[in-house]
Design an enzyme around this catalytic site. Structure first.
Site, PDB file in Angstrom:
ATOM      1  N   ARG A  64       7.150   4.244  -9.837  1.00  0.00           N
ATOM      2  CA  ARG A  64       6.370   3.629  -8.905  1.00  0.00           C
ATOM      3  C   ARG A  64       7.045   2.329  -8.613  1.00  0.00           C
ATOM      4  O   ARG A  64       6.835   1.842  -7.492  1.00  0.00           O
ATOM      5  CB  ARG A  64       4.986   3.325  -9.582  1.00  0.00           C
ATOM      6  CG  ARG A  64       4.144   4.521  -9.973  1.00  0.00           C
ATOM      7  CD  ARG A  64       3.559   5.264  -8.794  1.00  0.00           C
ATOM      8  NE  ARG A  64       4.406   6.093  -8.273  1.00  0.00           N
ATOM      9  CZ  ARG A  64       5.307   7.146  -8.432  1.00  0.00           C
ATOM     10  NH1 ARG A  64       5.147   7.655  -9.624  1.00  0.00           N
ATOM     11  NH2 ARG A  64       6.011   7.750  -7.720  1.00  0.00           N
ATOM     12  N   ASP A  99       0.670  -2.278  -6.205  1.00  0.00           N
ATOM     13  CA  ASP A  99       2.095  -2.835  -5.433  1.00  0.00           C
ATOM     14  C   ASP A  99       1.705  -4.080  -5.203  1.00  0.00           C
ATOM     15  O   ASP A  99       0.705  -4.738  -5.241  1.00  0.00           O
ATOM     16  CB  ASP A  99       2.174  -1.904  -4.343  1.00  0.00           C
ATOM     17  CG  ASP A  99       1.261  -1.925  -3.236  1.00  0.00           C
ATOM     18  OD1 ASP A  99       0.871  -2.944  -2.661  1.00  0.00           O
ATOM     19  OD2 ASP A  99       0.639  -0.879  -3.208  1.00  0.00           O
ATOM     20  N   HIS A 114      -6.395  -4.036 -11.060  1.00  0.00           N
ATOM     21  CA  HIS A 114      -5.931  -3.011 -12.044  1.00  0.00           C
ATOM     22  C   HIS A 114      -4.519  -3.405 -12.520  1.00  0.00           C
ATOM     23  O   HIS A 114      -3.934  -2.356 -13.024  1.00  0.00           O
ATOM     24  CB  HIS A 114      -5.972  -1.685 -11.237  1.00  0.00           C
ATOM     25  CG  HIS A 114      -7.485  -1.201 -11.023  1.00  0.00           C
ATOM     26  ND1 HIS A 114      -7.862  -0.153 -10.234  1.00  0.00           N
ATOM     27  CD2 HIS A 114      -8.587  -1.507 -11.786  1.00  0.00           C
ATOM     28  CE1 HIS A 114      -8.968   0.218 -10.275  1.00  0.00           C
ATOM     29  NE2 HIS A 114      -9.494  -0.846 -11.169  1.00  0.00           N
ATOM     30  N   CYS A 122       2.577  -7.309 -23.735  1.00  0.00           N
ATOM     31  CA  CYS A 122       2.688  -6.961 -25.167  1.00  0.00           C
ATOM     32  C   CYS A 122       1.304  -5.915 -25.452  1.00  0.00           C
ATOM     33  O   CYS A 122       0.336  -6.097 -24.992  1.00  0.00           O
ATOM     34  CB  CYS A 122       2.371  -8.087 -26.145  1.00  0.00           C
ATOM     35  SG  CYS A 122       2.402  -7.369 -27.869  1.00  0.00           S
ATOM     36  N   CYS A 146       7.564  -8.018 -27.603  1.00  0.00           N
ATOM     37  CA  CYS A 146       7.107  -9.379 -27.671  1.00  0.00           C
ATOM     38  C   CYS A 146       7.779 -10.115 -29.041  1.00  0.00           C
ATOM     39  O   CYS A 146       8.402  -9.424 -29.676  1.00  0.00           O
ATOM     40  CB  CYS A 146       5.787  -9.103 -27.830  1.00  0.00           C
ATOM     41  SG  CYS A 146       4.683 -10.644 -27.867  1.00  0.00           S
ATOM     42  N   GLY A 183      -9.648   1.932   2.552  1.00  0.00           N
ATOM     43  CA  GLY A 183      -9.031   2.772   2.044  1.00  0.00           C
ATOM     44  C   GLY A 183      -9.073   3.256   0.402  1.00  0.00           C
ATOM     45  O   GLY A 183      -8.067   3.172  -0.501  1.00  0.00           O
ATOM     46  N   THR A 184     -10.264   3.397  -0.225  1.00  0.00           N
ATOM     47  CA  THR A 184     -10.526   3.632  -1.450  1.00  0.00           C
ATOM     48  C   THR A 184     -11.573   4.738  -1.379  1.00  0.00           C
ATOM     49  O   THR A 184     -12.652   4.468  -0.804  1.00  0.00           O
ATOM     50  CB  THR A 184     -10.797   2.469  -2.382  1.00  0.00           C
ATOM     51  OG1 THR A 184     -11.401   2.707  -3.570  1.00  0.00           O
ATOM     52  CG2 THR A 184     -12.135   1.461  -1.600  1.00  0.00           C
ATOM     53  N   GLU A 211     -11.618   8.840   6.343  1.00  0.00           N
ATOM     54  CA  GLU A 211     -12.770   9.568   5.935  1.00  0.00           C
ATOM     55  C   GLU A 211     -13.864   8.761   5.119  1.00  0.00           C
ATOM     56  O   GLU A 211     -13.423   8.011   4.549  1.00  0.00           O
ATOM     57  CB  GLU A 211     -12.405  10.875   5.015  1.00  0.00           C
ATOM     58  CG  GLU A 211     -11.920  10.510   3.868  1.00  0.00           C
ATOM     59  CD  GLU A 211     -10.692  11.533   3.200  1.00  0.00           C
ATOM     60  OE1 GLU A 211     -10.588  12.691   3.868  1.00  0.00           O
ATOM     61  OE2 GLU A 211     -10.306  11.270   2.274  1.00  0.00           O
TER      62      GLU A 211
HETATM   63  P1  NAD Z   1      -7.939   6.843  -3.977  1.00  0.00           P
HETATM   64  O1  NAD Z   1      -6.324   7.405  -3.914  1.00  0.00           O
HETATM   65  O2  NAD Z   1      -8.829   7.655  -4.790  1.00  0.00           O
HETATM   66  O3  NAD Z   1      -8.353   7.095  -2.500  1.00  0.00           O
HETATM   67  C1  NAD Z   1      -7.338   6.585  -1.272  1.00  0.00           C
HETATM   68  C2  NAD Z   1      -8.504   6.524  -0.220  1.00  0.00           C
HETATM   69  O4  NAD Z   1      -7.829   6.079   0.884  1.00  0.00           O
HETATM   70  C3  NAD Z   1      -9.180   7.932   0.329  1.00  0.00           C
HETATM   71  O5  NAD Z   1     -10.430   7.537   0.427  1.00  0.00           O
HETATM   72  C4  NAD Z   1      -8.125   8.405   1.579  1.00  0.00           C
HETATM   73  O6  NAD Z   1      -9.441   8.694   2.681  1.00  0.00           O
HETATM   74  C5  NAD Z   1      -7.942   6.765   2.219  1.00  0.00           C
HETATM   75  N1  NAD Z   1      -7.042   6.706   3.036  1.00  0.00           N
HETATM   76  C6  NAD Z   1      -5.761   7.481   3.198  1.00  0.00           C
HETATM   77  N2  NAD Z   1      -5.067   7.019   4.067  1.00  0.00           N
HETATM   78  C7  NAD Z   1      -5.382   6.013   4.442  1.00  0.00           C
HETATM   79  C8  NAD Z   1      -5.118   5.162   5.737  1.00  0.00           C
HETATM   80  N3  NAD Z   1      -3.995   5.375   6.295  1.00  0.00           N
HETATM   81  N4  NAD Z   1      -5.741   4.157   5.752  1.00  0.00           N
HETATM   82  C9  NAD Z   1      -6.944   3.687   5.070  1.00  0.00           C
HETATM   83  N5  NAD Z   1      -7.511   4.705   3.936  1.00  0.00           N
HETATM   84  C10 NAD Z   1      -6.592   5.927   3.918  1.00  0.00           C
HETATM   85  O7  NAD Z   1      -7.643   5.424  -3.905  1.00  0.00           O
HETATM   86  P2  NAD Z   1      -8.287   4.240  -4.735  1.00  0.00           P
HETATM   87  O8  NAD Z   1      -9.772   4.574  -4.866  1.00  0.00           O
HETATM   88  O9  NAD Z   1      -7.637   3.061  -4.603  1.00  0.00           O
HETATM   89  O10 NAD Z   1      -8.149   4.683  -6.465  1.00  0.00           O
HETATM   90  C11 NAD Z   1      -6.812   4.820  -6.937  1.00  0.00           C
HETATM   91  C12 NAD Z   1      -6.471   4.121  -8.236  1.00  0.00           C
HETATM   92  O11 NAD Z   1      -5.045   4.586  -8.396  1.00  0.00           O
HETATM   93  C13 NAD Z   1      -6.477   2.655  -8.054  1.00  0.00           C
HETATM   94  O12 NAD Z   1      -7.266   2.262  -9.328  1.00  0.00           O
HETATM   95  C14 NAD Z   1      -5.344   2.306  -8.143  1.00  0.00           C
HETATM   96  O13 NAD Z   1      -4.743   1.376  -9.093  1.00  0.00           O
HETATM   97  C15 NAD Z   1      -4.141   3.404  -8.346  1.00  0.00           C
HETATM   98  N6  NAD Z   1      -3.017   3.553  -7.227  1.00  0.00           N
HETATM   99  C16 NAD Z   1      -2.705   2.441  -6.938  1.00  0.00           C
HETATM  100  C17 NAD Z   1      -1.782   2.560  -5.893  1.00  0.00           C
HETATM  101  C18 NAD Z   1      -0.764   1.573  -5.161  1.00  0.00           C
HETATM  102  O14 NAD Z   1      -0.714   0.606  -5.723  1.00  0.00           O
HETATM  103  N7  NAD Z   1      -0.480   1.687  -4.095  1.00  0.00           N
HETATM  104  C19 NAD Z   1      -1.374   4.051  -5.259  1.00  0.00           C
HETATM  105  C20 NAD Z   1      -1.969   5.110  -5.841  1.00  0.00           C
HETATM  106  C21 NAD Z   1      -3.170   4.921  -6.773  1.00  0.00           C
END
Ligand code: NAD
Length: 238
Positions: A64, A99, A114, A122, A146, A183-184, A211
């Site tokens: 990652r 990220d 998160h 540690c 650590c 985007g969640t 969506e």
């Molecule tokens: P999720 O992956 O469960 O959901 C992603 C959401 O983003 C979906 O609802 C989808 O429809 C939407 N989406 C897709 N493309 C998009 C776009 N172009 N613009 C806007 N929305 C878009 O994400 P979550 O709810 O954030 O949960 C994921 C967990 O996993 C988090 O706790 C996170 O810490 C971790 N995670 C982090 C990263 C990162 O840091 N980039 C990546 C993947 C997962």
């Protein structure tokens, strides 16, 4: 095109999820099959996984890190940094993402609930602060320890652990008059509850994503579309 007006009296709380980084090339977490970048979260993102196989966990987060370093902020990250520049301390950003694309776009008033890919801490929770660590580990023998002897683990909130900065987050949600969620999927808690807390405090609540999320009914507006397309023209700051 939908526009959200922001007046001089508004305070804005933004929650972002994996979807805001999708257009930067970072895969989202897929709640339907429990996969993140092809890995089951039980294998690599839980305290049990860390106890069972720390090498596999470091390998996953090293991958990652490598992907995160290659990615660039997209127009959605930049639109939020520009909004912060206009609103100052009336803006607060909470990201679920690990990220650093928000920081690299210029955001300053933000918390990573998160954790952060670019840090380690540690495994014994001995009280020392997380340290910067961007190493791409090839084997567990390369991972440092650590002062107390505990192995360094990724500074990531594994599934089942308590998110960071919750007191500050609750305080900021209580003050907000507008919550923007981007985007969640609404499947990871407690973040999926923030919209309910904001509604209880009387705020407008806006969701942006391609969506509707699982908690869509709690939003006063759902704007369907990609964050990088929708966010740059979404706000009208009065
Ligand atoms: P999720 O992956 O469960 O959901 C992603 C959401 O983003 C979906 O609802 C989808 O429809 C939407 N989406 C897709 N493309 C998009 C776009 N172009 N613009 C806007 N929305 C878009 O994400 P979550 O709810 O954030 O949960 C994921 C967990 O996993 C988090 O706790 C996170 O810490 C971790 N995670 C982090 C990263 C990162 O840091 N980039 C990546 C993947 C997962």
């Amino acid at each position: 095109m939908t526009q959200i007006s922001i007046t001089a009296k508004d305070r804005v709380f933004v929650l972002t999820g994996a979807g805001i980084s999708a257009e930067s090339g970072l895969p989202t977490f897929r709640a339907e099959d429990g996969l993140w970048a092809g890995h089951s979260v039980e294998e690599v993102c839980t305290p049990e996984a860390w106890r069972r196989n720390p090498e596999a966990v470091w390998q996953f987060y090293s991958e990652r890190r490598a992907a995160g370093e290659k990615a660039m902020p997209n127009p959605a990250h930049i639109a939020l940094a520009e909004l912060e520049a206009k609103l100052g301390n009336r803006f607060f950003l909470c990201t679920q993402n690990v990220d650093d694309l928000h920081e690299r776009a210029g955001s300053e008033r933000l918390v990573h609930m998160h954790g952060e890919l670019a840090k380690a801490r540690c495994e014994r929770e001995c009280g020392r602060s997380p340290v910067e660590d961007r190493t791409i580990y090839r084997s567990l023998s390369e991972v440092g320890h650590c002062f107390c002897g505990g192995r360094l683990r990724p500074h990531i909130v594994f599934f089942g652990e308590i998110p960071l900065e919750m007191e500050l987050i609750q305080e900021e949600i209580g003050k907000a008059t507008l919550m923007l969620v981007v985007g969640t999927s609404g499947s990871v808690y407690p973040a999926a509850n923030f919209v309910h807390w904001a509604r209880m405090a009387g705020a407008r609540t806006v969701y942006v994503g391609p969506e509707p999320p699982l908690n869509a009914s709690a939003f006063t507006h759902v704007v369907e579309g990609k964050a990088g397309v929708v966010l740059p023209g979404l706000f009208q700051v009065e």
